[in-house]
Design a protein around this motif. Structure first.
Motif, PDB file in Angstrom:
ATOM      1  N   UNK A 295      17.126 -51.148 -30.255  1.00 55.79           N
ATOM      2  CA  UNK A 295      16.143 -50.512 -31.139  1.00 55.79           C
ATOM      3  C   UNK A 295      15.619 -49.188 -30.593  1.00 55.79           C
ATOM      4  N   UNK A 296      16.073 -48.801 -29.421  1.00 54.33           N
ATOM      5  CA  UNK A 296      15.660 -47.544 -28.809  1.00 54.33           C
ATOM      6  C   UNK A 296      14.771 -47.704 -27.600  1.00 54.33           C
ATOM      7  N   UNK A 297      14.018 -48.782 -27.527  1.00 54.26           N
ATOM      8  CA  UNK A 297      13.135 -49.003 -26.376  1.00 54.26           C
ATOM      9  C   UNK A 297      13.922 -49.268 -25.102  1.00 54.26           C
ATOM     10  N   UNK A 298      15.174 -49.733 -25.256  1.00 56.32           N
ATOM     11  CA  UNK A 298      15.964 -50.088 -24.086  1.00 56.32           C
ATOM     12  C   UNK A 298      16.201 -48.902 -23.148  1.00 56.32           C
ATOM     13  N   UNK A 299      16.185 -47.679 -23.698  1.00 61.23           N
ATOM     14  CA  UNK A 299      16.504 -46.506 -22.877  1.00 61.23           C
ATOM     15  C   UNK A 299      15.353 -46.136 -21.951  1.00 61.23           C
ATOM     16  N   UNK A 300      14.107 -46.272 -22.416  1.00 62.56           N
ATOM     17  CA  UNK A 300      12.990 -45.988 -21.519  1.00 62.56           C
ATOM     18  C   UNK A 300      12.861 -47.097 -20.469  1.00 62.56           C
ATOM     19  N   UNK A 301      13.192 -48.329 -20.848  1.00 58.82           N
ATOM     20  CA  UNK A 301      13.163 -49.430 -19.884  1.00 58.82           C
ATOM     21  C   UNK A 301      14.179 -49.181 -18.768  1.00 58.82           C
ATOM     22  N   UNK A 302      15.381 -48.796 -19.164  1.00 51.07           N
ATOM     23  CA  UNK A 302      16.434 -48.518 -18.168  1.00 51.07           C
ATOM     24  C   UNK A 302      16.086 -47.323 -17.296  1.00 51.07           C
ATOM     25  N   UNK A 303      15.495 -46.295 -17.895  1.00 49.38           N
ATOM     26  CA  UNK A 303      15.115 -45.118 -17.114  1.00 49.38           C
ATOM     27  C   UNK A 303      14.068 -45.481 -16.065  1.00 49.38           C
ATOM     28  N   UNK A 304      13.082 -46.278 -16.456  1.00 44.84           N
ATOM     29  CA  UNK A 304      12.059 -46.700 -15.500  1.00 44.84           C
ATOM     30  C   UNK A 304      12.680 -47.499 -14.356  1.00 44.84           C
ATOM     31  N   UNK A 305      13.576 -48.415 -14.693  1.00 40.47           N
ATOM     32  CA  UNK A 305      14.204 -49.230 -13.655  1.00 40.47           C
ATOM     33  C   UNK A 305      15.123 -48.407 -12.753  1.00 40.47           C
ATOM     34  N   UNK A 306      15.809 -47.434 -13.336  1.00 36.44           N
ATOM     35  CA  UNK A 306      16.665 -46.564 -12.546  1.00 36.44           C
ATOM     36  C   UNK A 306      15.842 -45.751 -11.549  1.00 36.44           C
ATOM     37  N   UNK A 307      14.717 -45.232 -12.027  1.00 39.12           N
ATOM     38  CA  UNK A 307      13.836 -44.464 -11.131  1.00 39.12           C
ATOM     39  C   UNK A 307      13.316 -45.338  -9.997  1.00 39.12           C
ATOM     40  N   UNK A 308      12.928 -46.564 -10.322  1.00 36.29           N
ATOM     41  CA  UNK A 308      12.429 -47.475  -9.287  1.00 36.29           C
ATOM     42  C   UNK A 308      13.518 -47.819  -8.281  1.00 36.29           C
ATOM     43  N   UNK A 309      14.732 -48.052  -8.781  1.00 34.18           N
ATOM     44  CA  UNK A 309      15.831 -48.404  -7.876  1.00 34.18           C
ATOM     45  C   UNK A 309      16.153 -47.250  -6.925  1.00 34.18           C
TER      46      UNK A 309
END
Length: 325
Positions: free
Chosen positions: A275-289
């Motif tokens: 639905x589009x929210x998945x991209x901000x979730x992935x970006x946040x997790x990528x930054x944290x990783x």
């Protein structure tokens, strides 16, 4: 990574549904509400392990890696401060805060504590906007002269009262005006030379609809119209010297139309996975990783700049919320 969610409102449900549809890619581990009953009902609905009756209990849970703040605008600042003071990383729903001053304090504290904070302006993380960026950088439509964006919807009953409630930092600007301003900033930059605006305030003193005009140093203009209680088709356009890019549903598009001055044109489509929210979730997790404190897609300076633009607009309107000094 294990997510915590503060609030059990509509946007929190959207977030939890998205994570559930990501097929085990990530996890909502805990949720907090203002009552145990509400938190537990939310947890039961989405298979969440922990349900807390207070936000403090959530931020004290050592198993939570990052917290999604989904409360009304007026609570974002205090909720994020609580998270940061307890060593928690944050993804906060837009509008990020009520003022630029609040936003600056949040990012300053995050930097001091070496914590990650990102605004959940989900539009900017969508794949289609990488295509728009590429078209502009390659000069396909030439020099940008104007950007327009419009969006309006109608609501009813208790939801209308919540949307306009001055105690909740209500009104159109912080709810959906941020989409239009954010869109213009993506296309023209985050430092307009001047801002003008006209508004209709409602009976409780918040904005019902408005038009905002921003001009940049190079002469380019953004013309933005948003409303609640007036239905306006969701449409963004970027006009250049060689043609224009039409972006239907600019807040969450999956296609764009390029029209050139010679009469030719084409469509580019990039459907979202969920639905589009998945991209901000992935970006946040990528930054944290990668142990980063912020996203390069939407930086702290950009987030603060959008809040500054909205501060200026509200100043033009002479519109203050009751909790502001």
């Amino acid at each position: 990574m294990k997510w915590g969610i503060i609030s059990t409102g509509t946007i929190a449900h959207n977030f939890a549904k998205t994570v559930g549809a990501m097929g085990g890619e990530t996890e909502v581990y805990a949720v907090a509400s203002r009552s145990q009953e509400s938190a537990q009902a939310f947890a039961d609905q989405y298979g969440i392990k922990k349900a807390y009756a207070t936000y403090k209990e959530l931020v004290e849970d050592d198993n939570v890696d990052i917290i999604y703040v989904a409360t009304p605008h007026n609570l974002h600042y205090e909720n994020m401060m609580l998270c940061l003071e307890h060593g928690k990383n944050i993804l906060c729903e837009k509008s990020f805060t009520v003022t630029a001053e609040q936003a600056q304090k949040i990012y300053d504290l995050a930097k001091e504590k070496n914590l990650f904070v990102m605004e959940g302006f989900w539009t900017k993380y969508l794949p289609i906007y990488r295509e728009v960026k590429k078209l502009i950088e390659e000069g396909v439509i030439g020099d940008i002269h104007m950007v327009t964006a419009q969006y309006g919807y109608c609501t009813a009953g208790a939801r209308t009262l919540r949307k306009f409630d001055p105690a909740l930092a209500g009104g159109t600007l912080l709810d959906i005006g941020v989409y239009a301003i954010g869109f213009a900033a993506m296309m023209l930059g985050y430092q307009p030379k001047s801002i003008q605006s006209l508004v209709k305030l409602n009976d409780v003193g918040t904005d019902e609809f408005s038009t905002i005009v921003m001009q940049y140093e190079n002469g380019a203009i953004a013309q933005l119209t948003t409303a609640i209680q007036t239905t306006i088709p969701v449409l963004g356009c970027v006009y250049g010297s060689k043609g224009y890019i039409n972006i239907p549903e600019f807040k969450n598009p999956d296609k764009i139309q390029v029209v050139l001055n010679d009469g030719t044109g084409y469509t580019i489509e990039k459907e979202v996975e969920i639905n589009g929210y998945e991209y901000e979730i992935r970006e946040a997790e990528q930054c944290l990783s990668e142990k980063r404190q912020y996203s390069e897609i939407l930086t702290p300076d950009q987030s603060i700049a959008v809040m500054s633009m909205m501060d200026e607009v509200r100043s033009i309107w002479n519109m203050k919320f009751p909790f502001e000094k």
